[in-house]
Scaffold this active site. Structure first.
Site, PDB file in Angstrom:
ATOM      1  N   ASP A 166       0.971  -1.410   0.308  1.00 19.47           N
ATOM      2  CA  ASP A 166      -0.053  -0.050   0.148  1.00 19.47           C
ATOM      3  C   ASP A 166       0.867   1.027   0.093  1.00 19.47           C
ATOM      4  O   ASP A 166       2.010   1.088   0.395  1.00 19.47           O
ATOM      5  CB  ASP A 166      -0.887   0.071   1.387  1.00 19.47           C
ATOM      6  N   LYS A 169      -4.381   2.233  -2.267  1.00 17.56           N
ATOM      7  CA  LYS A 169      -5.565   2.783  -2.522  1.00 17.56           C
ATOM      8  C   LYS A 169      -5.357   4.483  -1.925  1.00 17.56           C
ATOM      9  O   LYS A 169      -5.487   4.696  -0.893  1.00 17.56           O
ATOM     10  CB  LYS A 169      -6.642   2.285  -1.877  1.00 17.56           C
ATOM     11  N   MET A 200      -8.541   7.684  10.162  1.00 14.82           N
ATOM     12  CA  MET A 200      -8.990   8.183   8.794  1.00 14.82           C
ATOM     13  C   MET A 200      -9.889   9.453   8.918  1.00 14.82           C
ATOM     14  O   MET A 200     -10.918   9.361   8.228  1.00 14.82           O
ATOM     15  CB  MET A 200      -9.391   7.142   7.929  1.00 14.82           C
TER      16      MET A 200
END
Length: 496
Positions: free
Chosen positions: A268, A290, A405
């Site tokens: 990632d 992502k 997040m």
């Protein structure tokens, strides 16, 4: 992974690789109808024209099929050939064949017919006396270069082979010495995948590389057919590995072993680059990050790539920041491997919350003030604040809440939490790039943290820690840290 124009191409930022281009495949069959600039096609064809050829013969001849009438005749040719080919399959294979989309004629803006000139004078016949078929091979090399150049530019390429070459030559009034090599469709892809559509829809999986490679004298004999078939069906494995929050010294010994024995690593964006240095030299390195709120690799593509690589017999490591089981979408990847029958294991990692707390010397629990620790995510699959958060739990003064997040939705989250009773003076610490050299720390309250982060606009991943336990963060070797927290909160707590 979708590229709409060259400006979005990760290769321009050094993120792409030849392997990624190859894995993005040529068999694109679903195109958007958007026009492709003539100058881009001209540039790609000139790049492809630099391809190697036997004796420098350059035998390819390319026809840009612009006429709607000619295109319609070729589409009719394809449909006839498709129906005829369907007769060669039976049962489930026949049903699947009829469901597959085997061309992209309906939307592809560019149609190219590629011929091989069997009488090419260029090259003085060098190499053709013994292997005249290398003229065809040379044209295939040119198509491969065109395919890679197209993918690098964000275009998709489909190579139509279910077609009657004689009918195409007739429709294009090609010279008799020209042999059709392929009919190519180019355009902006409607969607992109890291695995071929035929494999994705179950036509047939790829087989291990070892079944197609031998040293001198080791090629299998007819008597070895059964062993070869067993090798064809051999599987590799997938390991989901937690890379920790960033400090390379925080990865586990088991994670280190997995990286040093991997054949392929899918990593990632948030994985710290020093950790990638632990990967075994020669392993395939594939960036499948992502990227939040930007074009990025899609989860189904990552799932398919893990399965595809494992079916090649490889030891695959899926490397994730923090712990793969905490907001890492590991459930979807575990399910994909289990559905495909791929052996799978998980190596947990130090969570970002643990890393941040350790770096700050902050205890996330306190036997007098926080007997519960809870992790929540600040956005759902659409990027919005989740609707199913238990706000009474977030407002509970006896809990420490870690918000993952939170960048886009923190202001909304804090507003709702305050409405549900969370004290606006609750100690709050936000950490960007936890445990990394560029770590940034924001000590505040839940009522003020969103505005402070908005003003600072820190780069990198951010998490927010909320709870009374943070007020009691002093330890003997962290006096300065404790004073900063006390000053920020304008309170002097009692000490146990």
């Amino acid at each position: 992974m979708t590229f709409r124009d060259p400006d979005d191409n990760p290769n321009q930022n050094g993120r792409g690789s030849l392997e990624q281009l190859v894995r993005w495949r040529r068999d694109v069959r679903r195109f958007r109808a958007d026009a492709v600039p003539d100058e881009l096609i001209d540039r790609l064809l000139r790049l492809a024209d630099l391809a190697p050829s036997v004796g420098n013969s350059q035998p390819w001849r390319i026809v840009n099929v612009r006429s709607p009438e000619t295109r319609a005749a070729i589409v009719k040719n394809f449909e006839t050939a498709r129906e005829r080919s369907a007769g060669g399959y039976a049962g489930d294979q026949s049903d699947l064949y009829n469901r597959l989309k085997l061309s992209g004629f309906d939307a592809a803006p560019i149609h190219l017919a590629v011929f091989c000139d069997r009488n090419a004078l260029q090259g003085h016949g060098l190499g053709r006396q013994t292997m005249p078929e290398t003229l065809d091979h040379s044209c295939a090399c040119m198509v491969t270069v065109l395919w890679l150049a197209a993918r690098e530019a964000g275009l998709g390429l489909g190579w139509v082979s279910i077609i009657d070459p004689a009918e195409v030559s007739k429709a294009l009034d090609a010279p008799p010495e020209w042999k059709l090599v392929g009919y190519l469709l180019l355009g902006w892809p409607e969607e992109e995948h890291l695995d071929p559509e035929l494999e994705r829809f179950g036509w047939q999986p790829r087989t291990p590389f070892e079944t197609r490679y031998w040293d001198t004298g080791s090629a299998p004999s007819r008597a070895d057919a059964e062993v070869t078939q067993q090798a064809d069906n051999s599987l590799g494995s997938v390991i989901l590995v937690g890379a920790g929050p960033g400090d390379p010294e925080l990865i586990t010994l088991k994670a280190l072993k997995a990286l040093q024995t991997a054949d392929a690593v899918l990593f990632d964006d948030l994985v710290a680059k020093p950790i990638l240095d632990f990967v075994r030299p020669g392993a395939r390195m594939i960036d499948v990050g992502k990227r939040g709120y930007r074009q990025s690799c899609k989860q189904p593509d990552i799932n398919a790539m893990m399965v595809s690589l494992a079916r090649e017999g490889l030891r695959v490591v899926r490397l994730k920041s923090g712990d793969p089981l905490i907001f890492g979408r590991a459930g979807e990847e575990i399910e994909a491997c289990q559905d495909a029958g791929i052996p799978l294991s998980v190596v947990p990692g130090v969570t970002s919350a643990q890393g941040a707390a350790a770096s700050l010397k902050v205890s996330l629990t306190n036997r007098d003030h926080a007997r519960r620790l809870q992790f929540i995510t600040a956005h759902d699959r659409r990027g919005h604040l989740p609707q199913d958060i238990d706000w009474s739990a977030v407002a509970d003064g006896a809990a420490t809440t870690i918000i993952y997040m939170p960048k886009r939705t923190l202001a909304e989250l804090t507003e709702v939490a305050l409405v549900h009773g969370l004290d606006p003076k609750t100690p709050t610490i936000a950490v960007a790039n936890a445990t990394r050299p560029d770590e940034r720390v924001f000590i505040s309250t839940i009522g003020a943290i969103a505005a402070e982060l908005e003003a600072a606009h820190p780069d990198g991943p951010v998490l927010v820690m909320v709870g009374e336990a943070l007020r009691y963060a002093t330890v003997r070797d962290a006096a300065e840290q404790a004073e900063a927290i006390v000053a920020a909160l304008d309170a002097i707590p009692g000490r146990q």
